[in-house]
Design an enzyme around this catalytic site. Structure first.
Site, PDB file in Angstrom:
ATOM      1  CG  HIS A  79     -10.011  -8.819   9.120  1.00 49.17           C
ATOM      2  ND1 HIS A  79      -9.081  -9.747   9.545  1.00 49.17           N
ATOM      3  CD2 HIS A  79      -9.669  -8.535   7.831  1.00 49.17           C
ATOM      4  CE1 HIS A  79      -8.232 -10.014   8.554  1.00 49.17           C
ATOM      5  NE2 HIS A  79      -8.565  -9.279   7.508  1.00 49.17           N
ATOM      6  CG  ASP A 108      16.821   2.789  25.458  1.00 48.17           C
ATOM      7  OD1 ASP A 108      15.846   2.942  24.688  1.00 48.17           O
ATOM      8  OD2 ASP A 108      16.765   2.087  26.480  1.00 48.17           O
ATOM      9  CD1 TRP A 144     -10.472  -1.072   5.787  1.00 39.52           C
ATOM     10  CD2 TRP A 144      -9.326   0.540   6.823  1.00 39.52           C
ATOM     11  NE1 TRP A 144      -9.557  -0.576   4.901  1.00 39.52           N
ATOM     12  CE2 TRP A 144      -8.838   0.414   5.500  1.00 39.52           C
ATOM     13  CE3 TRP A 144      -8.745   1.491   7.656  1.00 39.52           C
ATOM     14  CZ2 TRP A 144      -7.803   1.199   5.006  1.00 39.52           C
ATOM     15  CZ3 TRP A 144      -7.718   2.282   7.149  1.00 39.52           C
ATOM     16  CH2 TRP A 144      -7.260   2.137   5.840  1.00 39.52           C
ATOM     17  CB  SER A 172       0.023   4.668  20.265  1.00 39.05           C
ATOM     18  OG  SER A 172       0.994   3.685  20.112  1.00 39.05           O
ATOM     19  CB  SER A 173       1.038   5.937  15.213  1.00 36.63           C
ATOM     20  OG  SER A 173       0.240   4.819  15.242  1.00 36.63           O
ATOM     21  CG  HIS A 256      -2.336   6.064  -1.419  1.00 36.96           C
ATOM     22  ND1 HIS A 256      -2.985   4.943  -1.862  1.00 36.96           N
ATOM     23  CD2 HIS A 256      -1.058   5.936  -1.849  1.00 36.96           C
ATOM     24  CE1 HIS A 256      -2.139   4.182  -2.545  1.00 36.96           C
ATOM     25  NE2 HIS A 256      -0.972   4.762  -2.558  1.00 36.96           N
ATOM     26  CD  GLU A 258      -1.876   3.565   8.104  1.00 38.76           C
ATOM     27  OE1 GLU A 258      -1.385   4.608   8.548  1.00 38.76           O
ATOM     28  OE2 GLU A 258      -1.817   2.472   8.686  1.00 38.76           O
ATOM     29  CE1 TYR A 260       3.476   3.071  -1.893  1.00 40.61           C
ATOM     30  CE2 TYR A 260       1.712   4.667  -1.584  1.00 40.61           C
ATOM     31  CZ  TYR A 260       2.372   3.741  -2.375  1.00 40.61           C
ATOM     32  OH  TYR A 260       1.905   3.482  -3.633  1.00 40.61           O
ATOM     33  CB  SER A 271      17.127  -3.300   1.744  1.00 42.20           C
ATOM     34  OG  SER A 271      16.124  -2.886   0.862  1.00 42.20           O
ATOM     35  CG  HIS A 305      -5.209   5.678  -6.430  1.00 35.56           C
ATOM     36  ND1 HIS A 305      -3.842   5.670  -6.468  1.00 35.56           N
ATOM     37  CD2 HIS A 305      -5.530   5.113  -5.254  1.00 35.56           C
ATOM     38  CE1 HIS A 305      -3.365   5.107  -5.379  1.00 35.56           C
ATOM     39  NE2 HIS A 305      -4.359   4.763  -4.620  1.00 35.56           N
ATOM     40  CG  HIS A 306      -7.943   4.857  -2.409  1.00 32.62           C
ATOM     41  ND1 HIS A 306      -7.695   3.566  -2.032  1.00 32.62           N
ATOM     42  CD2 HIS A 306      -6.750   5.490  -2.311  1.00 32.62           C
ATOM     43  CE1 HIS A 306      -6.423   3.421  -1.700  1.00 32.62           C
ATOM     44  NE2 HIS A 306      -5.830   4.574  -1.868  1.00 32.62           N
ATOM     45  CB  THR A 331       7.565   0.365  -6.588  1.00 34.49           C
ATOM     46  OG1 THR A 331       6.874   1.475  -6.010  1.00 34.49           O
ATOM     47  CG2 THR A 331       7.325  -0.853  -5.724  1.00 34.49           C
ATOM     48  CE  LYS A 334      12.258   1.526  -1.880  1.00 36.43           C
ATOM     49  NZ  LYS A 334      13.453   1.191  -1.124  1.00 36.43           N
ATOM     50  NE  ARG A 453     -13.386  -4.036  -0.117  1.00 35.30           N
ATOM     51  CZ  ARG A 453     -12.628  -2.984   0.236  1.00 35.30           C
ATOM     52  NH1 ARG A 453     -12.477  -1.969  -0.587  1.00 35.30           N
ATOM     53  NH2 ARG A 453     -12.018  -2.950   1.399  1.00 35.30           N
TER      54      ARG A 453
END
Lengths: 529, 188
Positions: A79, A108, A144, A172-173, A256, A258, A260, A271, A305-306, A331, A334, A453
């Site tokens: 998932h 293009d 994951w 791909s990315s 991390h 990732e 963002y 925006s 921090h993880h 943040t 924003k 979890r």
């Protein structure tokens, strides 16, 4: 590389396009590829969503009812992988393909053939990943985040397939990111300076650099897992001189930024939408650009921090705690700018605006729970509980995914040439926004009360809240079928959309007719002022 | 065609960035090791013999050193410290022993991996001799006393009054047989 922009000009001047399946297989058109990405992402959203339904069905009651714990673990793992790499990231790449060339006045993407490749390798990555679920021993079940030694010593035989599928997703990315950067640097219409680019283009520009910086690190991490498991290396094996905690450092160095990667393009979308429906210019454009860039830079300094509970020295924990809290500043800039844009604006509440407003409010809730998690001492309580699950679903579902839905409603008239069914769309919005809160808000409490979890069973005192959460989950899942219905209905027909269907909209994409012709801006537009 | 060459230049630089970051991912391994060795981060200790160099024995302080043992998954040996804890003055050399027994009917090879908590203390615990420096073979149904000789650096911060030295014992029999792999692991 013969397919440059110049040759395209000579080859296909008219609006004809190849028909049938070959159009989609061989297309180098940014609009076709954008469409492919978006449909692929929606398919993945449904597949990943149905796995979430399995998880919520099992957690409806305490005890083990429907699935084996090992299959439950595969569901939570796949998932996550499908939603992150299959739904959210391709949705943003699809939006970038559709919108970036139209927003900067380019005919293009700069590298159309690579564009075709970067999409068409993606289905194979997910066929590999999803088919591993049906193999003997099952698919990946290590979460994951594939922490070693779960992914090395204790993983299934299908781990090699997981590794290769992540490699392909990464390639791909990276190709997509290179394409976006080259397009933005080289194909802006004359007069479109960097500081005149729409925020969506800016946020994607920065996101693309993040992708190039961290996707190779992820590729390295999965490669180390592969060699540890199959070729006798000991990167993460303490008996061979390695260190499993190092896996977490390498993983989160990717992981991390990732986060963002999955939210900066949302900031660009919001925006664009809020100024349109408040009929005002975006408040503080340049501060938005700098805030986005600062978030991107800070994202490299907060990974640990993880890992507060891995036994780091206090000094390191304080460093990562303060850096994490520092991200709240750009943040906050924003959020402030969006609210200031709305201040005294002539607001109207069409569906894109509703999703954008829900984004601002609910993403902020996710931001606040993130700040709570950043506090080292309390993180020891929150770590690996449903509080964390609630936090990242607030930022990813009501953040990233709500912004993608807002974007789809906002630009759908441009893509299809028809207005979508506003009543049905509003129904989709209210069904989603109510069910998503029933789904994720109570998770905060059950997490604070100590429910861990990724566990298929739980203590009976959590039963009531889990039942409510599961009902919210089923309702949210079903609500997305309304979304599918609205989009198909709009693609097939409906009220003709004007070139600029939104009164307050600004930007080059609204200067071309709806639906956008197959080829646009073959002659670069003139940018005034 | 200026456009095309310009595109190529950017693509080349971006690909260089991609390759660089891929290499950086792997470079994190030695960087992390160097970082841990320098700071004691993560409780890792210098797993090599250190000559006694303490300038003095600080009799005014006593530090409790506790010993813990763990068996890694699938390791059938008996493995425990002979004394659970000792009280030492910084700078004083201590010798303690661990008991290991191989209850199986085959010769086995083990490797102990040390870890120290709090991590900060790992910079100040120096081992003059330790069974963890080398792989330890034991014949079938035999046992052995395994020594550790250590001293605490007198520079150890005042606030560290207790530290824990923990050993995890791994079964290295398979690797020791495949000699090439064993070579690389012992030299770590």
């Amino acid at each position: 590389m013969s397919t440059t922009v110049d040759t395209l000009h000579h080859e296909e001047h008219h609006d004809h396009k190849p028909s049938g399946i070959t159009r989609w297989l061989f297309t180098t058109n940014h609009k076709d590829i954008g469409t492919l990405y978006l449909w692929f992402s929606f398919l993945m959203f449904l597949i990943g969503g149905s796995m979430a339904m399995v998880i919520r069905a099992e957690l409806f009651q305490p005890g083990l009812q429907l699935v084996e714990p090992h299959f439950f673990n595969q569901m939570t793992t796949v998932h996550g992988l499908v939603m992150i790499f299959g739904a959210v990231m391709p949705a943003f790449t699809g939006l970038a393909n559709w919108l970036v060339p139209m927003m900067i006045g380019a005919p293009d993407m700069a590298l159309p053939r690579m564009n075709n490749w970067s999409f068409w390798i993606l289905p194979f990555a997910f066929i590999i990943l999803l088919s591993s679920l049906f193999m003997e021993g099952g698919g990946p079940a290590m979460g994951w985040t594939f922490y070693a030694p779960l992914s090395t010593t204790y993983s299934n035989d299908s781990t090699a397939l997981f590794v290769f599928s992540v490699h392909i997703m990464g390639i791909s990315s990276i190709m997509g990111a290179i394409n976006v950067i080259v397009t933005i640097m080289n194909l802006r219409a004359p007069g479109m300076t960097y500081m005149k680019m729409p925020m969506f283009v800016w946020t994607w520009f920065i996101t693309a650099f993040l992708l190039i910086a961290v996707m190779p690190v992820l590729a390295g991490a999965v490669t180390m897992v592969l060699t540890d498991k199959y070729f006798g290396t000991s990167f993460f094996d303490a008996s061979g001189g390695g260190d499993p905690v190092m896996f977490q450092h390498i993983f989160w160095f990717f992981g991390h930024p990732e986060v963002y990667i999955m939210i900066l393009p949302s900031f660009g979308i919001i925006s664009a939408i809020i100024p349109t429906f408040t009929r005002k210019k975006l408040f503080g454009y340049s501060s938005m650009v700098y805030a986005t860039a600062s978030i991107a830079i800070l994202s490299f300094l907060v990974w640990a921090h993880h890992m507060f509970t891995t036994g780091m020295p206090v000094v390191a924990e304080l460093f990562f705690m303060y850096c994490t809290m520092l991200i709240a500043v750009p943040t906050g800039v924003k959020i402030f700018n969006w609210v200031a844009t709305m201040w005294r604006g002539a607001m109207s509440f069409e569906t894109p605006m509703l999703f954008a407003l829900a984004f601002v409010i609910l993403f902020t809730i996710g931001g606040f729970s993130g700040l709570m998690l950043a506090i080292t001492p309390v993180d020891f309580q929150y770590h690996d509980t449903y509080f964390v699950v609630a936090h990242f679903h607030y930022v990813l579902v009501t953040g990233a995914i709500f912004s993608v839905m807002a974007a789809v409603y906002y630009w759908l008239p441009k893509w299809t040439g028809h207005m979508y069914d506003e009543t049905l769309a509003k129904f989709h919005f209210w069904a989603s926004v109510i069910s998503v809160n029933v789904l994720f808000f109570p998770m905060h409490f059950v997490g604070l009360a100590g429910m861990p979890r990724r566990i298929p069973d739980y203590s009976v005192q959590f039963a009531d809240i889990n039942q409510i959460v599961s009902i919210g989950g089923f309702a949210f899942g079903l609500s997305q079928l309304i979304f599918l219905w609205v989009v198909i209905k709009c693609a097939r027909g409906g009220e003709k959309a004007a070139a600029k269907p939104w009164e307050g909209a600004e930007g080059l994409e609204w200067t071309i007719p709806s639906p956008a012709p197959y080829h646009t801006f073959e002659k670069p537009p003139k940018i005034e002022g | 065609m200026a456009q095309q060459s310009n595109n190529r230049k950017i693509i080349f630089r971006l690909l260089l960035g991609v390759a660089g970051m891929f290499a950086f991912g792997f470079a994190l391994v030695p960087l992390y090791n160097a970082f841990c060795d320098a700071t004691g981060f993560n409780g890792r200790t210098k797993n090599e013999a250190v000559a006694y160099t303490a300038s003095h024995v600080d009799k005014s302080r006593t530090v409790t050193v506790q010993f813990l043992t763990h068996n890694a998954k699938g390791m059938p040996w008996q493995f425990k410290p002979d004394i659970k804890e000792v009280h030492v003055h910084p700078g004083e050399v201590k010798l303690v022993t661990f008991y290991a027994a191989n209850p199986t009917a085959r010769r086995m090879v083990a490797q102990a991996v040390p870890s120290i908590a709090p991590a900060e203390a790992s910079l100040y615990l120096n081992k003059i001799e330790c069974f963890c420096f080398n792989q330890q073979p034991l014949a079938a149904n035999t046992d052995a006393e395994m020594p550790v000789q250590f001293y605490l650096d007198p520079e150890i911060p005042e606030h560290i009054t207790t530290l824990t030295l923990s050993y995890t014992l791994y079964d290295m029999t398979a690797d020791a047989n495949a000699t090439t792999v064993a070579q690389t692991t012992t030299s770590e």
